[in-house]
Design a protein around this motif. Structure first.
Motif, PDB file in Angstrom:
ATOM      1  N   PRO A   1       0.798  -1.214   0.000  1.00 25.31           N
ATOM      2  CA  PRO A   1       0.000   0.000   0.000  1.00 25.31           C
ATOM      3  C   PRO A   1       0.832   1.265   0.000  1.00 25.31           C
TER       4      PRO A   1
ATOM      5  N   HIS B   1      -0.173   4.260  -3.292  1.00 20.56           N
ATOM      6  CA  HIS B   1      -1.109   5.354  -3.118  1.00 20.56           C
ATOM      7  C   HIS B   1      -0.911   6.454  -4.164  1.00 20.56           C
TER       8      HIS B   1
ATOM      9  N   TRP C   1      -8.007   9.165  -0.745  1.00 17.49           N
ATOM     10  CA  TRP C   1      -6.648   9.462  -0.284  1.00 17.49           C
ATOM     11  C   TRP C   1      -6.666  10.873   0.319  1.00 17.49           C
TER      12      TRP C   1
ATOM     13  N   PRO D   1      -0.320   7.532   7.381  1.00 15.32           N
ATOM     14  CA  PRO D   1      -1.635   6.893   7.556  1.00 15.32           C
ATOM     15  C   PRO D   1      -1.906   5.862   6.463  1.00 15.32           C
ATOM     16  N   GLU D   2      -2.989   5.159   6.612  1.00 13.54           N
ATOM     17  CA  GLU D   2      -3.329   4.096   5.656  1.00 13.54           C
ATOM     18  C   GLU D   2      -3.671   4.644   4.284  1.00 13.54           C
ATOM     19  N   SER D   3      -4.330   5.796   4.240  1.00 15.58           N
ATOM     20  CA  SER D   3      -4.706   6.410   2.958  1.00 15.58           C
ATOM     21  C   SER D   3      -4.204   7.856   2.922  1.00 15.58           C
TER      22      SER D   3
END
Length: 252
Positions: free
Chosen positions: A25, A29, A154, A165-167
């Protein structure tokens, strides 16, 4: 293969798979490239959009622009197969940018109609400016939509000193403009200008400084030659007179 070797291979494979799974990931992104630009100037940036799904294609990208540091100029470069829409909105409060007040700015750019297939990525270029001088970064929030109706936002901002962060939202870092070397260039230009003035000064009769210097040297040489010629004539005449006088004395 022994049991211990099998166990070691299994552990190594599992660890490698975990690393790839966790790092995937981070590389996938939506991002802005290059990651930095000079404050107060214009820049061409690209939003890089990788397709993360194996069974769906990206068909829409929406980029939201920060309103706390609005950009008066946003120009998209055409991307084959994609339609682009630039949205301008009224600002809640007019702002002054480089001496000019603006009450509206670009708040969103949307690309649609194209397709990013699995295993591919696409770049969406923009020319933006003027970039603020009182900020260290610009955060753009991106929304990626797939043809299976899945939407990935995002939009998460990374806290200073914190983990990503994750997104994460795409971030453009702003750096100080490079002014080094201007003083040296100015001195060189002045020196060159002085040299040009001395070498190319033109007098009232249209002749240049170089021509006058050459002419002065030529006149000096002519004068010297003339003096030497006169001296030679005088010495020669004196020699002739001396010879005539000596001959008369002998005959007497």
């Amino acid at each position: 293969m022994s049991v211990s070797r099998r166990r070691l291979s299994l552990v190594a494979g599992t660890a490698a798979g975990a690393v790839l799974f966790l790092s995937g990931p981070a590389f996938a992104h939506v991002s802005v490239q290059p990651g930095e630009a000079e404050k107060g100037g214009y820049a061409t940036i690209n939003f890089k959009v990788p397709n993360e799904r194996d069974d769906a294609s990206t068909v829409n990208l929406e980029i939201s622009f920060p309103t706390d540091h609005p950009l008066a100029s946003v120009m998209p470069q055409p991307v084959p197969g994609w339609d682009v829409k630039v949205t301008r909105s009224k600002l809640d409060k007019p702002v002054e940018i480089h001496g000019s007040k603006i009450d509206e700015a670009v708040t969103k750019v949307t690309w649609s109609g194209g397709k990013i297939a699995p295993g591919q990525f696409q770049q969406f270029p923009l020319s933006v400016g003027q970039l603020p001088e009182d900020a260290d970064q610009l955060v753009f929030k991106a929304i990626q939509t797939y043809d299976n109706k899945e939407v990935v936002r995002w939009i998460e901002e990374t806290e200073e000193g914190g983990e990503e962060p994750e997104s994460p939202a795409p971030v453009l870092k702003l750096i100080e403009a490079a002014d080094a070397g201007h003083g040296h260039d100015a001195d060189s230009a002045e020196d060159a200008d002085d040299t040009d003035k001395n070498a190319g000064t033109t007098s009232a009769d249209g002749s240049s400084h170089d021509e006058e210097t050459s002419a002065a040297g030529s006149d000096s040489s002519d004068t010297t030659a003339r003096v030497l010629a006169v001296v030679g004539i005088v010495v020669g005449a004196a020699g002739v007179a001396f010879g005539v006088l000596a001959g008369r004395r002998r005959s007497a």
